[in-house]
Scaffold this motif. Structure first.
Motif, PDB file in Angstrom:
ATOM      1  N   GLN A   1      36.118  39.013  44.383  1.00 15.22           N
ATOM      2  CA  GLN A   1      35.114  38.010  44.040  1.00 15.22           C
ATOM      3  C   GLN A   1      35.243  36.814  44.966  1.00 15.22           C
ATOM      4  O   GLN A   1      36.360  36.352  45.224  1.00 15.22           O
ATOM      5  N   GLY A   2      34.123  36.348  45.469  1.00 15.33           N
ATOM      6  CA  GLY A   2      34.120  35.155  46.304  1.00 15.33           C
ATOM      7  C   GLY A   2      34.975  35.272  47.544  1.00 15.33           C
ATOM      8  O   GLY A   2      35.563  34.297  48.004  1.00 15.33           O
ATOM      9  N   GLY A   3      35.037  36.474  48.099  1.00 12.72           N
ATOM     10  CA  GLY A   3      35.819  36.674  49.310  1.00 12.72           C
ATOM     11  C   GLY A   3      37.309  36.834  49.065  1.00 12.72           C
ATOM     12  O   GLY A   3      38.082  36.966  50.016  1.00 12.72           O
ATOM     13  N   TYR A   4      37.711  36.816  47.815  1.00 12.99           N
ATOM     14  CA  TYR A   4      39.126  36.981  47.467  1.00 12.99           C
ATOM     15  C   TYR A   4      39.343  38.290  46.736  1.00 12.99           C
ATOM     16  O   TYR A   4      38.451  38.797  46.071  1.00 12.99           O
ATOM     17  N   GLU A   5      40.546  38.822  46.876  1.00 11.97           N
ATOM     18  CA  GLU A   5      40.931  40.035  46.176  1.00 11.97           C
ATOM     19  C   GLU A   5      42.124  39.738  45.275  1.00 11.97           C
ATOM     20  O   GLU A   5      43.091  39.090  45.699  1.00 11.97           O
ATOM     21  N   TYR A   6      42.030  40.232  44.044  1.00  9.27           N
ATOM     22  CA  TYR A   6      43.102  40.054  43.075  1.00  9.27           C
ATOM     23  C   TYR A   6      43.518  41.431  42.586  1.00  9.27           C
ATOM     24  O   TYR A   6      42.682  42.210  42.134  1.00  9.27           O
ATOM     25  N   TRP A   7      44.811  41.716  42.711  1.00  8.08           N
ATOM     26  CA  TRP A   7      45.334  43.031  42.328  1.00  8.08           C
ATOM     27  C   TRP A   7      46.172  42.916  41.071  1.00  8.08           C
ATOM     28  O   TRP A   7      46.913  41.946  40.884  1.00  8.08           O
TER      29      TRP A   7
ATOM     30  N   MET B   1      34.595  45.437  41.040  1.00 10.60           N
ATOM     31  CA  MET B   1      35.826  45.861  40.376  1.00 10.60           C
ATOM     32  C   MET B   1      36.140  47.276  40.815  1.00 10.60           C
ATOM     33  O   MET B   1      35.232  48.068  41.086  1.00 10.60           O
ATOM     34  N   GLY B   2      37.420  47.590  40.883  1.00 20.06           N
ATOM     35  CA  GLY B   2      37.749  48.928  41.335  1.00 20.06           C
ATOM     36  C   GLY B   2      39.127  49.386  40.929  1.00 20.06           C
ATOM     37  O   GLY B   2      39.947  48.603  40.429  1.00 20.06           O
ATOM     38  N   TRP B   3      39.354  50.670  41.137  1.00 20.01           N
ATOM     39  CA  TRP B   3      40.645  51.294  40.901  1.00 20.01           C
ATOM     40  C   TRP B   3      41.119  51.939  42.205  1.00 20.01           C
ATOM     41  O   TRP B   3      40.335  52.621  42.886  1.00 20.01           O
ATOM     42  N   TYR B   4      42.370  51.703  42.517  1.00 15.22           N
ATOM     43  CA  TYR B   4      43.038  52.345  43.638  1.00 15.22           C
ATOM     44  C   TYR B   4      44.316  52.971  43.101  1.00 15.22           C
ATOM     45  O   TYR B   4      44.809  52.586  42.051  1.00 15.22           O
ATOM     46  N   ARG B   5      44.854  53.922  43.847  1.00 20.07           N
ATOM     47  CA  ARG B   5      46.108  54.523  43.407  1.00 20.07           C
ATOM     48  C   ARG B   5      47.026  54.717  44.600  1.00 20.07           C
ATOM     49  O   ARG B   5      46.586  54.801  45.742  1.00 20.07           O
ATOM     50  N   GLN B   6      48.309  54.809  44.280  1.00 26.70           N
ATOM     51  CA  GLN B   6      49.308  55.050  45.317  1.00 26.70           C
ATOM     52  C   GLN B   6      50.373  55.979  44.771  1.00 26.70           C
ATOM     53  O   GLN B   6      51.005  55.695  43.752  1.00 26.70           O
ATOM     54  N   ALA B   7      50.546  57.101  45.467  1.00 26.05           N
ATOM     55  CA  ALA B   7      51.596  58.050  45.124  1.00 26.05           C
ATOM     56  C   ALA B   7      52.815  57.746  45.990  1.00 26.05           C
ATOM     57  O   ALA B   7      52.678  57.164  47.069  1.00 26.05           O
TER      58      ALA B   7
ATOM     59  N   ALA C   1      39.697  41.920  33.593  1.00 26.87           N
ATOM     60  CA  ALA C   1      39.577  41.042  34.753  1.00 26.87           C
ATOM     61  C   ALA C   1      40.108  39.647  34.440  1.00 26.87           C
ATOM     62  O   ALA C   1      40.096  39.204  33.285  1.00 26.87           O
ATOM     63  N   SER C   2      40.584  38.984  35.475  1.00 27.62           N
ATOM     64  CA  SER C   2      41.125  37.642  35.293  1.00 27.62           C
ATOM     65  C   SER C   2      40.023  36.590  35.177  1.00 27.62           C
ATOM     66  O   SER C   2      40.289  35.473  34.725  1.00 27.62           O
ATOM     67  N   ARG C   3      38.833  36.953  35.582  1.00 27.54           N
ATOM     68  CA  ARG C   3      37.696  36.048  35.543  1.00 27.54           C
ATOM     69  C   ARG C   3      36.482  36.794  35.010  1.00 27.54           C
ATOM     70  O   ARG C   3      36.502  38.020  34.897  1.00 27.54           O
TER      71      ARG C   3
ATOM     72  N   GLN D   1      50.176  33.078  38.827  1.00 26.69           N
ATOM     73  CA  GLN D   1      49.000  33.577  39.526  1.00 26.69           C
ATOM     74  C   GLN D   1      48.188  34.447  38.578  1.00 26.69           C
ATOM     75  O   GLN D   1      48.710  35.351  37.950  1.00 26.69           O
ATOM     76  N   VAL D   2      46.907  34.194  38.489  1.00 23.90           N
ATOM     77  CA  VAL D   2      46.046  34.954  37.594  1.00 23.90           C
ATOM     78  C   VAL D   2      45.663  36.251  38.277  1.00 23.90           C
ATOM     79  O   VAL D   2      45.280  36.267  39.460  1.00 23.90           O
ATOM     80  N   GLN D   3      45.755  37.327  37.551  1.00 21.33           N
ATOM     81  CA  GLN D   3      45.427  38.632  38.107  1.00 21.33           C
ATOM     82  C   GLN D   3      44.885  39.535  37.015  1.00 21.33           C
ATOM     83  O   GLN D   3      45.109  39.297  35.825  1.00 21.33           O
ATOM     84  N   PRO D   4      44.202  40.614  37.401  1.00 20.18           N
ATOM     85  CA  PRO D   4      43.726  41.555  36.389  1.00 20.18           C
ATOM     86  C   PRO D   4      44.907  42.289  35.763  1.00 20.18           C
ATOM     87  O   PRO D   4      45.979  42.399  36.365  1.00 20.18           O
ATOM     88  N   VAL D   5      44.709  42.802  34.559  1.00 20.54           N
ATOM     89  CA  VAL D   5      45.768  43.479  33.822  1.00 20.54           C
ATOM     90  C   VAL D   5      45.324  44.878  33.436  1.00 20.54           C
ATOM     91  O   VAL D   5      44.320  45.058  32.736  1.00 20.54           O
TER      92      VAL D   5
END
Length: 120
Positions: free
Chosen positions: A104-110, A34-40, A24-26, A1-5
């Motif tokens: 992108q295009g209604g899809y989310e890649y994490w 494009m965005g950044w999220y975090r989780q503690a 980005a993968s594309r 599966q292609v995803q951002p790195v």
């Protein structure tokens, strides 16, 4: 599966700075967000910052989480398909796993996430 790195995470002292990168993968299109999220640990994932694929009249279409308060800056380099998150005045509460989101295009890649640890 292609995803951002993501890359650039690490250990930093409180008050220090760190810059995260996300490839980005594309291609980053005008319609891409494009965005950044975090989780503690023990907390929900939260928005850090997002940036639109298109810059219109100098407006890069950025959005930040309330806790950022001018300490972080998100930017993009479309030629490199890369989004950056420059973080300064880091606090121990900024510790967490930082994820890159490509929408992108209604899809989310994490991405898999990059760990940021801020020590006292």
């Amino acid at each position: 599966q292609v995803q951002p790195v993501e890359s650039g995470g690490g250990l930093v002292q409180a008050g220090g700075s760190l810059t995260l990168s996300c490839v980005a993968s594309r291609s980053i299109l005008s319609s891409t967000t494009m965005g950044w999220y975090r989780q503690a640990p023990g907390k929900q994932r939260e928005l850090v910052a997002t940036i639109a694929g298109a810059t219109i009249a100098g407006n890069m279409g950025t959005k930040y989480g309330d806790f950022v308060k001018g300490r972080f800056t998100i930017s993009k380099d479309k030629d490199k398909r890369t989004v950056y998150l420059q973080m300064s005045s880091l606090k121990p509460e900024d510790t967490g796993l930082y994820y890159c989101l490509e929408r992108q295009g209604g899809y989310e890649y994490w991405g898999q996430g990059t760990q940021v640890t801020v020590s006292q």
